[in-house]
Design a protein around this motif. Sequence first.
Motif, PDB file in Angstrom:
ATOM      1  N   MET A  93      -4.078  12.101   0.869  1.00 15.88           N
ATOM      2  CA  MET A  93      -2.400  12.553   0.666  1.00 15.88           C
ATOM      3  C   MET A  93      -2.404  14.322   0.362  1.00 15.88           C
ATOM      4  O   MET A  93      -1.746  15.267   0.278  1.00 15.88           O
ATOM      5  N   ALA A 146      -2.687  -0.188  -5.200  1.00 18.25           N
ATOM      6  CA  ALA A 146      -2.457   0.593  -4.416  1.00 18.25           C
ATOM      7  C   ALA A 146      -1.927   2.132  -5.027  1.00 18.25           C
ATOM      8  O   ALA A 146      -2.483   3.309  -5.393  1.00 18.25           O
ATOM      9  N   ASN A 198      -5.235  11.110  -3.815  1.00 15.50           N
ATOM     10  CA  ASN A 198      -6.246  10.741  -2.616  1.00 15.50           C
ATOM     11  C   ASN A 198      -6.704  12.138  -1.827  1.00 15.50           C
ATOM     12  O   ASN A 198      -5.942  12.333  -0.919  1.00 15.50           O
ATOM     13  N   GLY A 209       1.195  -1.427  -0.043  1.00 18.37           N
ATOM     14  CA  GLY A 209       0.013   0.194   0.080  1.00 18.37           C
ATOM     15  C   GLY A 209       0.637   1.157   0.433  1.00 18.37           C
ATOM     16  O   GLY A 209       0.588   1.886  -0.565  1.00 18.37           O
ATOM     17  N   ASN A 210       2.126   1.400   0.544  1.00 18.39           N
ATOM     18  CA  ASN A 210       2.631   2.562   1.045  1.00 18.39           C
ATOM     19  C   ASN A 210       3.525   2.539  -0.633  1.00 18.39           C
ATOM     20  O   ASN A 210       3.520   3.754  -1.052  1.00 18.39           O
ATOM     21  N   ARG A 240       1.584   6.655  -6.491  1.00 22.27           N
ATOM     22  CA  ARG A 240       0.693   7.655  -6.787  1.00 22.27           C
ATOM     23  C   ARG A 240       0.709   9.432  -6.913  1.00 22.27           C
ATOM     24  O   ARG A 240       0.799  10.132  -7.424  1.00 22.27           O
ATOM     25  N   THR A 291       5.328  11.322   0.830  1.00 18.39           N
ATOM     26  CA  THR A 291       4.365  12.524   0.158  1.00 18.39           C
ATOM     27  C   THR A 291       4.606  14.098  -0.288  1.00 18.39           C
ATOM     28  O   THR A 291       5.258  14.558  -0.738  1.00 18.39           O
ATOM     29  N   ALA A 293       4.005   6.629   3.686  1.00 18.53           N
ATOM     30  CA  ALA A 293       3.527   6.776   2.084  1.00 18.53           C
ATOM     31  C   ALA A 293       3.635   8.859   2.762  1.00 18.53           C
ATOM     32  O   ALA A 293       3.628   9.503   1.336  1.00 18.53           O
ATOM     33  N   SER A 325      -4.490  11.427  -9.038  1.00 13.00           N
ATOM     34  CA  SER A 325      -3.897  10.391  -8.525  1.00 13.00           C
ATOM     35  C   SER A 325      -3.195  10.420  -6.899  1.00 13.00           C
ATOM     36  O   SER A 325      -2.163  10.078  -6.301  1.00 13.00           O
ATOM     37  N   THR A 353       1.201   3.969  -2.988  1.00 13.38           N
ATOM     38  CA  THR A 353       0.477   4.954  -2.827  1.00 13.38           C
ATOM     39  C   THR A 353       1.700   6.804  -3.322  1.00 13.38           C
ATOM     40  O   THR A 353       1.622   7.254  -3.671  1.00 13.38           O
ATOM     41  N   THR A 357      -5.214   8.729   9.067  1.00 14.16           N
ATOM     42  CA  THR A 357      -4.330   9.503   8.385  1.00 14.16           C
ATOM     43  C   THR A 357      -4.660  10.653   8.751  1.00 14.16           C
ATOM     44  O   THR A 357      -3.690  11.411   8.468  1.00 14.16           O
ATOM     45  N   ASN A 381      -8.997   6.728   5.096  1.00 17.34           N
ATOM     46  CA  ASN A 381      -8.377   8.388   4.927  1.00 17.34           C
ATOM     47  C   ASN A 381      -8.660   9.103   6.442  1.00 17.34           C
ATOM     48  O   ASN A 381      -7.826  10.004   6.467  1.00 17.34           O
TER      49      ASN A 381
END
Lengths: 260, 260
Positions: B247, A160, B244, A126-127, A133, A250, A246, B242, A130, B130, B127
């Motif tokens: 992020m 992901a 979400n 998942g990381n 992305r 980011t 992640a 890209s 992400t 996070t 989400n």
Amino acid sequence: MEKITAKDNEKIKRYAKLASQKKARDVQGLFVIEGAKLFEEAARSDVQVEQVFLSESFLPRFEHLQKPSSMPPVFLIGEAVEHKIAGSPSPQGIYAVCKKLDKPLNLGKIDNNGKFIALWDLQDPGNVGTIFRAAEAMGISGILVSENCCDVYSLKTIRAAMGSLFRMPFLITDLDAFLEKYRDILHSYAAVVDKDALPLPSVDFSGGSVVVIGNEGNGLSSQQANCCRDKLTIPMPGSAESLNAAMAATIIIWEMAKGR
Amino acid sequence: MEKITAKDNEKIKRYAKLASQKKARDVQGLFVIEGAKLFEEAARSDVQVEQVFLSESFLPRFEHLQKPSSMPPVFLIGEAVEHKIAGSPSPQGIYAVCKKLDKPLNLGKIDNNGKFIALWDLQDPGNVGTIFRAAEAMGISGILVSENCCDVYSLKTIRAAMGSLFRMPFLITDLDAFLEKYRDILHSYAAVVDKDALPLPSVDFSGGSVVVIGNEGNGLSSQQANCCRDKLTIPMPGSAESLNAAMAATIIIWEMAKGR
């Protein structure tokens, strides 16, 4: 259209192996995807689709999907077969075998303007997805992936990454050697949790640069960090534990992209 | 220590209801957690733990865990009972009923220096959790949660928030009314995908401010966005799809924190 109803059909056994075993993916140079969205993302990109499996109920929807430029053979599958290969609790109706992408980073292009992220032994698909992305959204030049990272071609990572895996240039490589080789061309930074490291906002990303992200549990070892020219850190008033790999990546990618 | 072996024990039925039903959590003002890590996070914070359930095999480990200052009753549970209440495939051995936190944002403190994030109808517990983590890491003042967001007290959100839910000030409220009420004290920004909106790096977060994040699928409606004084956007050279919600919020929170 041939219909496969036997779970021990050779094609189905191969699919199931590719879905579950990194080794099978490595040896055969293939991977699998499932679901209409990923199928269309693959069709729109350079990914070569080798075989498609459809449940009967998905057939009408398949008509309207974006198809790859070169159409692969399509097989219908029975319920028991779909149950065997489905990677999620709610069957997606469409499954495909794809060729691994042959788009390594064009190493000739690694010049003093590129911005790269390097993933050293990340274990969470998942990381990794992400980060792909975020890197695509921000126009990062490419991603370096260490050989002991989780497999970028596992269905979890592909899901992901939501298609960005098919479009982002990336290279699975020996990071040690990579960082050494490009030491003079790319300014390398180890992302660490360390108050004495350079605070991220003070780092000048206007030249070619690569930021190395460490494993989720342990971060970068000092040996790994020492492969880089500098160390950087994300200043946090709160608890450092609170950002996962992640999220940290980011923020770093965002700052790198601003430095263009 | 009393041992519960019947799945239809009243305490167990109550736990299972609290675990699965938002309505039960709302009516009773309680929620549940599982696992040693969350239990310790709760014990270290102001969360009031009401009841603890332990599998027999977990008992030795329990001795060494951080305990809440006021020790709640502890019950042993049999295997069938644990199987009934476990929220994850690998049973965690420890389960607790907790009182919902009574730490709404101190509204008297909403002044012209606070930095807030508002979540309007987000539906993904991952989400939301996070975003709580990022907000805590960056020292954000508090989080506003719209009444139609997914439940912050579901186990999924609590897990994703990794303890930050127990520490971050937050308020579940009517965002419309909140934004109207604090219009002159907090500069409100709607986070949108819109090239004409203010680019995030140009926004001055030195004063009191609140950034509103929209639903994963649809973003903010124009009606919702119009409740804010301005719109901001994250400039992206790549595909906007890209990033979400979590992020995007992480990047926004990072920029807000830098504006301190």
